[in-house]
Design a protein around this motif. Structure first.
Motif, PDB file in Angstrom:
ATOM      1  N   GLU A 133       0.820  -1.210   0.000  1.00 36.17           N
ATOM      2  CA  GLU A 133       0.000   0.000   0.000  1.00 36.17           C
ATOM      3  C   GLU A 133       0.853   1.260   0.000  1.00 36.17           C
ATOM      4  OE1 GLU A 133      -2.720  -0.128   3.204  1.00 36.17           O
ATOM      5  OE2 GLU A 133      -3.895  -1.799   2.391  1.00 36.17           O
ATOM      6  N   MET A 134       2.123   1.153   0.413  1.00 37.71           N
ATOM      7  CA  MET A 134       3.009   2.319   0.439  1.00 37.71           C
ATOM      8  C   MET A 134       3.654   2.579  -0.912  1.00 37.71           C
ATOM      9  SD  MET A 134       4.862   1.979   4.158  1.00 37.71           S
ATOM     10  CE  MET A 134       5.613   3.600   3.972  1.00 37.71           C
ATOM     11  N   LEU A 135       3.478   1.675  -1.877  1.00 36.93           N
ATOM     12  CA  LEU A 135       4.051   1.852  -3.212  1.00 36.93           C
ATOM     13  C   LEU A 135       3.022   2.510  -4.113  1.00 36.93           C
ATOM     14  CD1 LEU A 135       5.791  -1.613  -3.612  1.00 36.93           C
ATOM     15  CD2 LEU A 135       6.843   0.542  -2.970  1.00 36.93           C
ATOM     16  N   LYS A 136       3.489   3.460  -4.926  1.00 40.25           N
ATOM     17  CA  LYS A 136       2.565   4.222  -5.757  1.00 40.25           C
ATOM     18  C   LYS A 136       1.767   3.330  -6.703  1.00 40.25           C
ATOM     19  CE  LYS A 136       5.282   8.475  -5.749  1.00 40.25           C
ATOM     20  NZ  LYS A 136       6.004   9.479  -6.566  1.00 40.25           N
ATOM     21  N   ASP A 137       2.401   2.292  -7.277  1.00 36.68           N
ATOM     22  CA  ASP A 137       1.729   1.423  -8.231  1.00 36.68           C
ATOM     23  C   ASP A 137       1.330   0.095  -7.615  1.00 36.68           C
ATOM     24  OD1 ASP A 137       4.157   0.280  -7.860  1.00 36.68           O
ATOM     25  OD2 ASP A 137       4.695   0.131  -9.980  1.00 36.68           O
ATOM     26  N   GLY A 138       1.279   0.030  -6.282  1.00 39.92           N
ATOM     27  CA  GLY A 138       0.904  -1.204  -5.624  1.00 39.92           C
ATOM     28  C   GLY A 138       1.907  -2.325  -5.801  1.00 39.92           C
ATOM     29  N   GLY A 139       3.125  -2.006  -6.176  1.00 39.65           N
ATOM     30  CA  GLY A 139       4.156  -3.015  -6.350  1.00 39.65           C
ATOM     31  C   GLY A 139       4.244  -3.582  -7.753  1.00 39.65           C
ATOM     32  N   ARG A 140       3.461  -3.050  -8.697  1.00 40.75           N
ATOM     33  CA  ARG A 140       3.471  -3.593 -10.063  1.00 40.75           C
ATOM     34  C   ARG A 140       4.847  -3.473 -10.705  1.00 40.75           C
ATOM     35  NH1 ARG A 140       0.075  -0.520 -11.913  1.00 40.75           N
ATOM     36  NH2 ARG A 140       1.379   0.921 -13.102  1.00 40.75           N
ATOM     37  N   GLY A 141       5.502  -2.307 -10.496  1.00 44.41           N
ATOM     38  CA  GLY A 141       6.823  -2.126 -11.089  1.00 44.41           C
ATOM     39  C   GLY A 141       7.826  -3.134 -10.567  1.00 44.41           C
ATOM     40  N   LEU A 142       7.758  -3.434  -9.267  1.00 43.47           N
ATOM     41  CA  LEU A 142       8.665  -4.427  -8.702  1.00 43.47           C
ATOM     42  C   LEU A 142       8.364  -5.825  -9.218  1.00 43.47           C
ATOM     43  CD1 LEU A 142       9.140  -3.360  -4.968  1.00 43.47           C
ATOM     44  CD2 LEU A 142      10.798  -3.254  -6.826  1.00 43.47           C
ATOM     45  N   ARG A 143       7.092  -6.140  -9.359  1.00 38.97           N
ATOM     46  CA  ARG A 143       6.735  -7.456  -9.884  1.00 38.97           C
ATOM     47  C   ARG A 143       7.262  -7.632 -11.304  1.00 38.97           C
ATOM     48  NH1 ARG A 143       1.780  -6.184  -7.430  1.00 38.97           N
ATOM     49  NH2 ARG A 143       0.862  -5.702  -9.466  1.00 38.97           N
ATOM     50  N   GLU A 144       7.131  -6.593 -12.107  1.00 33.80           N
ATOM     51  CA  GLU A 144       7.649  -6.662 -13.476  1.00 33.80           C
ATOM     52  C   GLU A 144       9.169  -6.817 -13.458  1.00 33.80           C
ATOM     53  OE1 GLU A 144       6.305  -3.086 -15.269  1.00 33.80           O
ATOM     54  OE2 GLU A 144       4.226  -3.767 -15.502  1.00 33.80           O
ATOM     55  N   LEU A 145       9.822  -6.124 -12.527  1.00 31.82           N
ATOM     56  CA  LEU A 145      11.276  -6.217 -12.423  1.00 31.82           C
ATOM     57  C   LEU A 145      11.708  -7.637 -12.065  1.00 31.82           C
ATOM     58  CD1 LEU A 145      13.930  -4.621 -12.478  1.00 31.82           C
ATOM     59  CD2 LEU A 145      13.576  -4.118 -10.055  1.00 31.82           C
ATOM     60  N   ILE A 146      11.020  -8.249 -11.102  1.00 38.99           N
ATOM     61  CA  ILE A 146      11.351  -9.620 -10.708  1.00 38.99           C
ATOM     62  C   ILE A 146      11.074 -10.582 -11.862  1.00 38.99           C
ATOM     63  CG2 ILE A 146      10.723 -11.503  -9.144  1.00 38.99           C
ATOM     64  CD1 ILE A 146      10.159  -9.371  -7.012  1.00 38.99           C
ATOM     65  N   GLU A 147       9.978 -10.379 -12.585  1.00 38.73           N
ATOM     66  CA  GLU A 147       9.657 -11.267 -13.710  1.00 38.73           C
ATOM     67  C   GLU A 147      10.705 -11.160 -14.813  1.00 38.73           C
ATOM     68  OE1 GLU A 147       7.928 -14.142 -15.874  1.00 38.73           O
ATOM     69  OE2 GLU A 147       7.496 -13.570 -13.784  1.00 38.73           O
ATOM     70  N   ARG A 148      11.183  -9.962 -15.057  1.00 40.03           N
ATOM     71  CA  ARG A 148      12.252  -9.805 -16.049  1.00 40.03           C
ATOM     72  C   ARG A 148      13.517 -10.524 -15.598  1.00 40.03           C
ATOM     73  NH1 ARG A 148      12.151  -3.705 -18.604  1.00 40.03           N
ATOM     74  NH2 ARG A 148       9.901  -3.551 -18.903  1.00 40.03           N
ATOM     75  N   ALA A 149      13.810 -10.430 -14.298  1.00 39.58           N
ATOM     76  CA  ALA A 149      14.979 -11.138 -13.783  1.00 39.58           C
ATOM     77  C   ALA A 149      14.803 -12.647 -13.905  1.00 39.58           C
ATOM     78  CB  ALA A 149      15.212 -10.747 -12.328  1.00 39.58           C
ATOM     79  N   ARG A 150      13.573 -13.118 -13.647  1.00 38.08           N
ATOM     80  CA  ARG A 150      13.313 -14.549 -13.770  1.00 38.08           C
ATOM     81  C   ARG A 150      13.497 -15.013 -15.216  1.00 38.08           C
ATOM     82  NH1 ARG A 150       8.742 -14.502 -11.879  1.00 38.08           N
ATOM     83  NH2 ARG A 150       9.153 -15.295  -9.780  1.00 38.08           N
ATOM     84  N   GLN A 151      12.926 -14.261 -16.162  1.00 42.97           N
ATOM     85  CA  GLN A 151      13.061 -14.626 -17.572  1.00 42.97           C
ATOM     86  C   GLN A 151      14.516 -14.590 -18.001  1.00 42.97           C
ATOM     87  OE1 GLN A 151      10.681 -15.851 -19.481  1.00 42.97           O
ATOM     88  NE2 GLN A 151       9.247 -15.640 -17.742  1.00 42.97           N
ATOM     89  N   GLU A 152      15.253 -13.596 -17.493  1.00 42.84           N
ATOM     90  CA  GLU A 152      16.669 -13.516 -17.840  1.00 42.84           C
ATOM     91  C   GLU A 152      17.432 -14.706 -17.267  1.00 42.84           C
ATOM     92  OE1 GLU A 152      20.414 -12.343 -19.174  1.00 42.84           O
ATOM     93  OE2 GLU A 152      18.349 -11.979 -19.838  1.00 42.84           O
ATOM     94  N   ALA A 153      17.090 -15.118 -16.048  1.00 44.59           N
ATOM     95  CA  ALA A 153      17.746 -16.280 -15.448  1.00 44.59           C
ATOM     96  C   ALA A 153      17.456 -17.541 -16.262  1.00 44.59           C
ATOM     97  CB  ALA A 153      17.283 -16.453 -14.004  1.00 44.59           C
ATOM     98  N   LEU A 154      16.204 -17.681 -16.742  1.00 41.96           N
ATOM     99  CA  LEU A 154      15.850 -18.839 -17.573  1.00 41.96           C
ATOM    100  C   LEU A 154      16.622 -18.822 -18.882  1.00 41.96           C
ATOM    101  CD1 LEU A 154      11.977 -19.006 -17.019  1.00 41.96           C
ATOM    102  CD2 LEU A 154      13.712 -20.555 -16.098  1.00 41.96           C
TER     103      LEU A 154
END
Length: 631
Positions: A214-235
Motif C-alpha cells: 500500500e506504500m508503493l505508488k503502483d501497488g508493487g506492479r513495477g517491482l513485480r515486473e522487475l522480478i519477472e524480467r529477472a526470472r526470464q533472464e535467469a531462464l
C-alpha cells in the motif's frame, strides 16, 4: 601521541561513556536522558525547560528540585564535568563528543562504512519515561531523524553501485543498511531491486513478500515486473548455458571419435550470449529508474532552520491552550507562552503578536520576544495596543509587512470595529479606518503598501482597500454574498465568498480577483464548502479545505494554477483541516481530527503516507486559525 581526555558518550543503542580509549562504563536512566538531551540540543537549555520536559505536571519547585538531584547524580557518575551554565545549561563540547556527532561527520565526508559501524541500535534504545509526552515525542523524532539520515545515505550509495553495474555490492550494502534500520520501507524496496538486478530471483521474491504494497505508488506492479524480467533472464541464461554445454560435449565427442550423433538426447541450443548480455544491461538500468524513495522519507528533515507555531494544551493540565514552536520536522517542540495566546502572527523580526483573553471577557494584544541566547526558552511578553478593546490578529495568512508593521481588527475606544496598524517597536496602534460598520480580516498587500479588508459598510460584506498610512477606503467587490478572509499575492486577491452551509445564498466558494482588470474567476463552484486556502511559496499552487464528504469528513485539495489540475491530496478518515505550505513548497501541513485526537501532519505533494509531527493526547491546532507561521 597525546591521549584524548575527552569524554566519549555513546547514545546509539544502550547508553555508555568512556574516557579516551578507556573501558566503556554504563550510564542509564534519567541522568543519561538529561545528558543526551543537552548534548543533542547543541545550545543552552533553560532549567525551567528541562524541568517541564522531564517532570511535567509537577509544581515548579518540585520539578527544579528533581532536576538538581539528577544533575548531582550525573556529575558524581561522570569522570569529567561536562555541564556548564547556571540558569541555562549546556554541554562543554571541548570536553565531550558523541557517537551521534561522529556519525554525521562520517556521513558528510562520504565514509558510509564507518558510519554504519557506529550504529549499535536506535537512539537511547529501551529508554522510557511514562507520561513525559513531550520528551517521548522528542526522542521519537530524533530516532526517526537519525534512521532516515542513515537510510538516505545507504540509498544514495546503493543507487550509485547499481548505476556502475555493481549489483552484488549494492545487495551487500543494503543488507547491512537493513540490519541497522530494519523498518525503512525505502531500503526494503531498493533491496528487491538490487536482488533482482543481481539475478537473485528467489531472494528478491522473498524480500518482495515482506513489503507493505500500500506504500508503493503502483501497488508493487513495477517491482513485480522487475522480478519477472529477472526470472526470464535467469531462464535464458540457464538455457544458453545448457546449450553451450551440449555443444561443448558434442564437439568433444566428435574429436574423440565417438559414434554417437552430436547433440543427441541433449537440449536444443537457446538464445545466444549477446542477447543475454544486452538484457542484463537493460535489467540494471530498469532497476535504477523504476522506483524512487518515498518522498516522505526525506521531506521531514528538509527544514532544520525553519519553524512553525502550533496551539496545544500539552503541559498545561487541561488549562488554557498555549503557543508552542517546533521545527518542520517535528523536532525541538517548546512552549513560548505562559498565558492564552493562540491567535497570533509573526513579524519579520521574529516577534509574535498574540491576542490574550482577560478574565473580564475582554482581550489585549501582547508582543512576545525571544531570548537570542536561549531560543527554546519561554518568550518575554510585552503589552501593546492596550487602549483597544478585543483586538483580533489576522485570522488568515500572517498580516505583516516586510518591515514588520502588523495590521489587525479591533474594537476601538468608541466601540467601532476598525482596522489598526502596529509599527515595529511601537506600543500604540495607528487607526487606518473609521466607520460605524465593522471592518474585519485585514491582509497586507506588501508591494502596494495597502491593506485589503472585509467591511459591512455596504450591507453585503464586500472587500475594501485602504493605504497602509491611512486615507479613504476604496470598494473592490460588490456582490450580494458576503466576502470573508482574503489572501493577496501580487495583483491577485484570493478570497472566500458565501455565508456558510445552510445559508440562503449557498455555500462558501473560492474566488480569485485580478486587480488590474477587475475580473473575477470562480475557482470552486460546488454543493459544499471550500475555504481556508493558502498560496504555495512560488504562487503556482493553492491548497484548501473541502467539505465534499460533509462537515465532519473534510479533506485537503491542491490546485495547480498553471495546468488547472486539481486533486485531493489528503483524504484521511475524519476531518482534515487548515492546510499550510512547507517553506520549499514540497509539502503541506494540516490538522487531522478524528477519534477525539487532533494531530498535526506533514504531507508530501508526491504522495505517500503523511508524517505525524505532534503525537500527543492533547488537542493540537496550527496557529492563526490553521495557517502555518514560519520564519
Amino acid at each position: 601521541m597525546p591521549t584524548d581526555t575527552r569524554l566519549r558518550l555513546d547514545l546509539l543503542g544502550s547508553g555508555r561513556f568512556r574516557l579516551g580509549d578507556g573501558k566503556p562504563q554504563s550510564l542509564t536512566g534519567l541522568p543519561l536522558a538529561v545528558l543526551a538531551y543537552l548534548a543533542l540540543s547543541g545550545r543552552p537549555v533553560p532549567r525551567d525547560h528541562l524541568a517541564v520536559l522531564f517532570w511535567p505536571g509537577s509544581e515548579r519547585a518540585k520539578a527544579l528540585h528533581g532536576l538538581r538531584q539528577t544533575l548531582s547524580r550525573l556529575r558524581a557518575t561522570l569522570p569529567v564535568d561536562v555541564i556548564r551554565g547556571d540558569g541555562s545549561l549546556r554541554i562543554d563540547e571541548a570536553a565531550l563528543t558523541t557517537d551521534v556527532s561522529e556519525l554525521f561527520v562520517h556521513l558528510k565526508a562520504g565514509r558510509l562504512p564507518e558510519a554504519l559501524e557506529l550504529w549499535r541500535g536506535p537512539l537511547l534504545e529501551g529508554f522510557r519515561r511514562p507520561k513525559c509526552w513531550e520528551l517521548e515525542d522528542w526522542l521519537d523524532q530524533e530516532r526517526t531523524r537519525l534512521e532516515r539520515t542513515l537510510s538516505a545515505a545507504v540509498v544514495a550509495e546503493s543507487r550509485a553501485l547499481l548505476g556502475a553495474g555493481l549489483a552484488p555490492e549494492a545487495v551487500s550494502l543494503l543488507a547491512t543498511g537493513r540490519t541497522a534500520v530494519p523498518g525503512s520501507h525505502v531500503l526494503a524496496t531498493l533491496q528487491v531491486e538490487a536482488l533482482a538486478a543481481a539475478g537473485a530471483v528467489a531472494e528478491a521474491e522473498g524480500a518482495y513478500a515482506t513489503l507493505d504494497l500500500e506504500m508503493l505508488k503502483d501497488g508493487g506492479r513495477g517491482l513485480r515486473e522487475l522480478i519477472e524480467r529477472a526470472r526470464q533472464e535467469a531462464l535464458r541464461r540457464t538455457e544458453a548455458s545448457r546449450a553451450a554445454e551440449a555443444e561443448r560435449s558434442a564437439t568433444e565427442g566428435v574429436e574423440a571419435g565417438m559414434s554417437e550423433a552430436p547433440g543427441a538426447g541433449r537440449p536444443r541450443p537457446g538464445p545466444g550470449r549477446t542477447l543475454a548480455a544486452v538484457l542484463g544491461i537493460s535489467l540494471v538500468a530498469f532497476g535504477i529508474t523504476t522506483l524512487r524513495p518515498d518522498p516522505t522519507e526525506t521531506l521531514s528533515s528538509a527544514y532544520p532552520d525553519q519553524s512553525m507555531l502550533f496551539c496545544s494544551r500539552r503541559a498545561t493540565d487541561g488549562a488554557a491552550p498555549q503557543l508552542f514552536r517546533m521545527d518542520f520536522d517535528g523536532n525541538r517542540k517548546h512552549r513560548i507562552t505562559a498565558d492564552v495566546g493562540c491567535i497570533a502572527v509573526v513579524t519579520p523580526q521574529g516577534h509574535i503578536l498574540a491576542r490574550i483573553e482577560q478574565e473580564e471577557g475582554g482581550a489585549r494584544l501582547a508582543r512576545y520576544v525571544p531570548d537570542p541566547a536561549n531560543p527554546i526558552a519561554e518568550w518575554r511578553r510585552e503589552w501593546v495596543a492596550t487602549g483597544l478593546r478585543d483586538p483580533v490578529t489576522n485570522q488568515g495568512a500572517p498580516s505583516v509587512t516586510p518591515e514588520g508593521t502588523a495590521v489587525f481588527s479591533a474594537l476601538g475606544p468608541d466601540g467601532n470595529r476598525d482596522i489598526y496598524a502596529l509599527d515595529p517597536g511601537a506600543t500604540e496602534a495607528r487607526r487606518l479606518t473609521t466607520h460605524p460598520a465593522p471592518d474585519w480580516h485585514p491582509a497586507v498587500v506588501a508591494d502596494r503598501d495597502e491593506v485589503v479588508f472585509r467591511s459591512d459598510r455596504s450591507g453585503d460584506g464586500d472587500l475594501y482597500v485602504v493605504a497602509l498610512d491611512g486615507g479613504p477606503a476604496e470598494q473592490l467587490t460588490d456582490h450580494p454574498s458576503r466576502e470573508d478572509a482574503v489572501w493577496p499575492r501580487g495583483d491577485s486577491l484570493l478570497f472566500v465568498r458565501g455565508r456558510g452551509s445552510g445559508s440562503e445564498d449557498g455555500l462558501m466558494e473560492l474566488v480569485l480577483l485580478d486587480r488590474a482588470s477587475g475580473e473575477e474567476t470562480l475557482l470552486t463552484d460546488n454543493d459544499w464548502n471550500d475555504y481556508r486556502p493558502a498560496w504555495s511559496p512560488d504562487g503556482g499552487h493553492l491548497c484548501w479545505q473541502s467539505e465534499r464528504l460533509g462537515h465532519y469528513e473534510s479533506n485537503i485539495v491542491v490546485l495547480d494554477l498553471t495546468s488547472g489540475r486539481r486533486r485531493t491530496l489528503v483524504d484521511t478518515p475524519g476531518r482534515d483541516a487548515g492546510c499550510a505550505w512547507s517553506p520549499d513548497g514540497r509539502g503541506i501541513t494540516f490538522v487531522s481530527i478524528g477519534d477525539g485526537d487532533e494531530e498535526i501532519y506533514l504531507q508530501s505533494l508526491e504522495g505517500g503516507a503523511p508524517l505525524n509531527l505532534t503525537r500527543h493526547p492533547a488537542s493540537e491546532e496550527i496557529s492563526a486559525r490553521g495557517h502555518t507561521l514560519a520564519w
